[in-house]
Motif scaffolding. Structure first.
Motif, PDB file in Angstrom:
ATOM      1  N   ARG A  88      70.617  44.359  58.646  1.00 22.04           N
ATOM      2  CA  ARG A  88      69.604  44.990  57.797  1.00 22.04           C
ATOM      3  C   ARG A  88      70.082  46.285  57.147  1.00 22.04           C
ATOM      4  O   ARG A  88      69.917  46.480  55.966  1.00 22.04           O
ATOM      5  N   THR A  89      70.628  47.197  57.939  1.00 18.76           N
ATOM      6  CA  THR A  89      71.055  48.489  57.397  1.00 18.76           C
ATOM      7  C   THR A  89      72.442  48.849  57.923  1.00 18.76           C
ATOM      8  O   THR A  89      72.869  48.367  58.973  1.00 18.76           O
ATOM      9  N   HIS A  90      73.092  49.722  57.191  1.00 17.27           N
ATOM     10  CA  HIS A  90      74.400  50.229  57.621  1.00 17.27           C
ATOM     11  C   HIS A  90      74.535  51.651  57.095  1.00 17.27           C
ATOM     12  O   HIS A  90      74.210  51.931  55.945  1.00 17.27           O
ATOM     13  N   ASP A  91      74.993  52.561  57.936  1.00 19.33           N
ATOM     14  CA  ASP A  91      75.203  53.955  57.534  1.00 19.33           C
ATOM     15  C   ASP A  91      76.426  54.051  56.637  1.00 19.33           C
ATOM     16  O   ASP A  91      77.417  53.349  56.830  1.00 19.33           O
ATOM     17  N   THR A  92      76.346  54.953  55.649  1.00 20.76           N
ATOM     18  CA  THR A  92      77.448  55.158  54.716  1.00 20.76           C
ATOM     19  C   THR A  92      77.793  56.647  54.656  1.00 20.76           C
ATOM     20  O   THR A  92      76.974  57.509  54.989  1.00 20.76           O
ATOM     21  N   LEU A  93      79.012  56.914  54.221  1.00 20.04           N
ATOM     22  CA  LEU A  93      79.460  58.293  54.031  1.00 20.04           C
ATOM     23  C   LEU A  93      80.355  58.346  52.805  1.00 20.04           C
ATOM     24  O   LEU A  93      81.298  57.555  52.689  1.00 20.04           O
ATOM     25  N   PHE A  94      80.030  59.250  51.901  1.00 25.00           N
ATOM     26  CA  PHE A  94      80.880  59.501  50.742  1.00 25.00           C
ATOM     27  C   PHE A  94      81.361  60.935  50.848  1.00 25.00           C
ATOM     28  O   PHE A  94      80.558  61.866  50.979  1.00 25.00           O
ATOM     29  N   THR A  95      82.673  61.127  50.815  1.00 20.65           N
ATOM     30  CA  THR A  95      83.279  62.445  50.924  1.00 20.65           C
ATOM     31  C   THR A  95      84.024  62.755  49.632  1.00 20.65           C
ATOM     32  O   THR A  95      84.813  61.940  49.164  1.00 20.65           O
ATOM     33  N   LEU A  96      83.745  63.906  49.060  1.00 22.98           N
ATOM     34  CA  LEU A  96      84.443  64.375  47.865  1.00 22.98           C
ATOM     35  C   LEU A  96      85.204  65.637  48.240  1.00 22.98           C
ATOM     36  O   LEU A  96      84.608  66.630  48.656  1.00 22.98           O
ATOM     37  N   LYS A  97      86.531  65.579  48.109  1.00 20.98           N
ATOM     38  CA  LYS A  97      87.365  66.736  48.418  1.00 20.98           C
ATOM     39  C   LYS A  97      87.907  67.301  47.119  1.00 20.98           C
ATOM     40  O   LYS A  97      88.567  66.604  46.360  1.00 20.98           O
ATOM     41  N   GLN A  98      87.608  68.566  46.861  1.00 22.85           N
ATOM     42  CA  GLN A  98      88.096  69.281  45.688  1.00 22.85           C
ATOM     43  C   GLN A  98      89.226  70.200  46.136  1.00 22.85           C
ATOM     44  O   GLN A  98      89.056  70.996  47.063  1.00 22.85           O
ATOM     45  N   VAL A  99      90.378  70.076  45.476  1.00 27.17           N
ATOM     46  CA  VAL A  99      91.559  70.855  45.837  1.00 27.17           C
ATOM     47  C   VAL A  99      92.012  71.649  44.618  1.00 27.17           C
ATOM     48  O   VAL A  99      92.038  71.127  43.500  1.00 27.17           O
ATOM     49  N   LEU A 100      92.378  72.896  44.838  1.00 27.86           N
ATOM     50  CA  LEU A 100      92.953  73.742  43.791  1.00 27.86           C
ATOM     51  C   LEU A 100      94.362  74.117  44.221  1.00 27.86           C
ATOM     52  O   LEU A 100      94.553  74.721  45.276  1.00 27.86           O
ATOM     53  N   THR A 101      95.343  73.726  43.420  1.00 27.26           N
ATOM     54  CA  THR A 101      96.732  74.112  43.660  1.00 27.26           C
ATOM     55  C   THR A 101      97.144  75.051  42.540  1.00 27.26           C
ATOM     56  O   THR A 101      97.189  74.658  41.374  1.00 27.26           O
ATOM     57  N   ASN A 102      97.425  76.278  42.907  1.00 29.08           N
ATOM     58  CA  ASN A 102      97.781  77.322  41.949  1.00 29.08           C
ATOM     59  C   ASN A 102      99.301  77.424  41.890  1.00 29.08           C
ATOM     60  O   ASN A 102      99.930  77.860  42.847  1.00 29.08           O
ATOM     61  N   THR A 103      99.890  77.008  40.777  1.00 29.93           N
ATOM     62  CA  THR A 103     101.349  77.087  40.623  1.00 29.93           C
ATOM     63  C   THR A 103     101.767  78.362  39.904  1.00 29.93           C
ATOM     64  O   THR A 103     102.950  78.562  39.648  1.00 29.93           O
ATOM     65  N   GLN A 104     100.816  79.189  39.559  1.00 27.89           N
ATOM     66  CA  GLN A 104     101.078  80.440  38.841  1.00 27.89           C
ATOM     67  C   GLN A 104     100.846  81.620  39.780  1.00 27.89           C
ATOM     68  O   GLN A 104     100.127  81.512  40.760  1.00 27.89           O
ATOM     69  N   ASN A 105     101.403  82.735  39.452  1.00 27.87           N
ATOM     70  CA  ASN A 105     101.192  83.935  40.235  1.00 27.87           C
ATOM     71  C   ASN A 105     100.005  84.687  39.642  1.00 27.87           C
ATOM     72  O   ASN A 105     100.160  85.724  39.000  1.00 27.87           O
ATOM     73  N   CYS A 106      98.802  84.132  39.833  1.00 31.53           N
ATOM     74  CA  CYS A 106      97.596  84.735  39.266  1.00 31.53           C
ATOM     75  C   CYS A 106      96.426  84.520  40.220  1.00 31.53           C
ATOM     76  O   CYS A 106      96.500  83.714  41.140  1.00 31.53           O
ATOM     77  N   ASP A 107      95.347  85.241  39.967  1.00 33.68           N
ATOM     78  CA  ASP A 107      94.158  85.188  40.821  1.00 33.68           C
ATOM     79  C   ASP A 107      93.104  84.308  40.159  1.00 33.68           C
ATOM     80  O   ASP A 107      92.716  84.545  39.007  1.00 33.68           O
ATOM     81  N   ILE A 108      92.630  83.303  40.913  1.00 36.18           N
ATOM     82  CA  ILE A 108      91.711  82.296  40.372  1.00 36.18           C
ATOM     83  C   ILE A 108      90.494  82.166  41.275  1.00 36.18           C
ATOM     84  O   ILE A 108      90.615  82.193  42.502  1.00 36.18           O
ATOM     85  N   VAL A 109      89.341  81.981  40.653  1.00 30.98           N
ATOM     86  CA  VAL A 109      88.110  81.602  41.346  1.00 30.98           C
ATOM     87  C   VAL A 109      87.664  80.283  40.722  1.00 30.98           C
ATOM     88  O   VAL A 109      87.538  80.185  39.495  1.00 30.98           O
ATOM     89  N   TYR A 110      87.426  79.274  41.563  1.00 32.65           N
ATOM     90  CA  TYR A 110      87.070  77.927  41.119  1.00 32.65           C
ATOM     91  C   TYR A 110      85.746  77.564  41.772  1.00 32.65           C
ATOM     92  O   TYR A 110      85.661  77.416  42.995  1.00 32.65           O
ATOM     93  N   VAL A 111      84.673  77.450  40.966  1.00 30.53           N
ATOM     94  CA  VAL A 111      83.337  77.174  41.481  1.00 30.53           C
ATOM     95  C   VAL A 111      82.982  75.728  41.149  1.00 30.53           C
ATOM     96  O   VAL A 111      83.011  75.329  39.977  1.00 30.53           O
TER      97      VAL A 111
END
Length: 165
Positions: A20-43
């Motif tokens: 009848r029913t089954h539990d589900t899970l959706f996971t969203l992973k957001q990754v920021l890789t900064n290749t520059q020598n700078c300061d970043i804020v990612y919202v």
């Protein structure tokens, strides 16, 4: 004997479709890789919450959003599809603090050339099972992404503690 076997197999087939029913899970992973020598804020804003990533140089940071759900199959016989409730992104704000510039992506808006550059620097991957899906989006901050950002002097107020140093 064959008739009894056919009836037994038919009953097993019917009962096997009674989940009848089954539990589900959706996971969203957001990754920021900064290749520059700078300061970043990612919202990142989603329909399950908001979170902020900070990068102060050549590093990587990540955040995870989870959406739990239940699939109700009712009475099914044969193949069926599973509609897992997803995490939907509402918007992404990328602030480059070093030169007061910003890139804004509101999902649902038309895709622009700037958005195409943003997506070209984002790696997408998905894995998991039918009931447990994980999607990963990794933004790699490069000169190309820096070039699509626009000046925004309101950042002087938003990040006043940073600019007062």
């Amino acid at each position: 004997m064959n008739k009894n076997l056919i009836v037994l197999l038919f009953c097993i087939f019917l009962v096997s479709g009674c989940e009848r029913t089954h539990d589900t899970l959706f996971t969203l992973k957001q990754v920021l890789t900064n290749t520059q020598n700078c300061d970043i804020v990612y919202v990142v804003s989603t329909d399950v919450g908001n979170d902020t990533l900070y990068s102060m140089g050549n590093d990587t940071d990540s955040v995870t959003f989870k959406q739990y759900g239940t699939v109700d199959f009712g009475f099914t016989i044969g193949p069926y599809s599973v509609d897992v409730k997803r995490v939907n992104i509402i918007s992404k704000y990328l602030y480059l603090l070093n030169d007061t510039s910003v890139y804004i992506r509101r999902y649902g808006d038309a895709v622009t050339d700037r958005d195409s550059v943003f997506f070209a620097n984002t790696n997408f991957s998905s894995l998991g099972s039918v009931y447990d899906i994980t999607e990963r989006e990794e933004l790699i901050f490069t000169d190309d992404v820096r070039d699509i950002m626009k000046k925004d002097y309101t950042m002087l107020e938003k990040f006043s503690a940073y600019y007062q140093k």
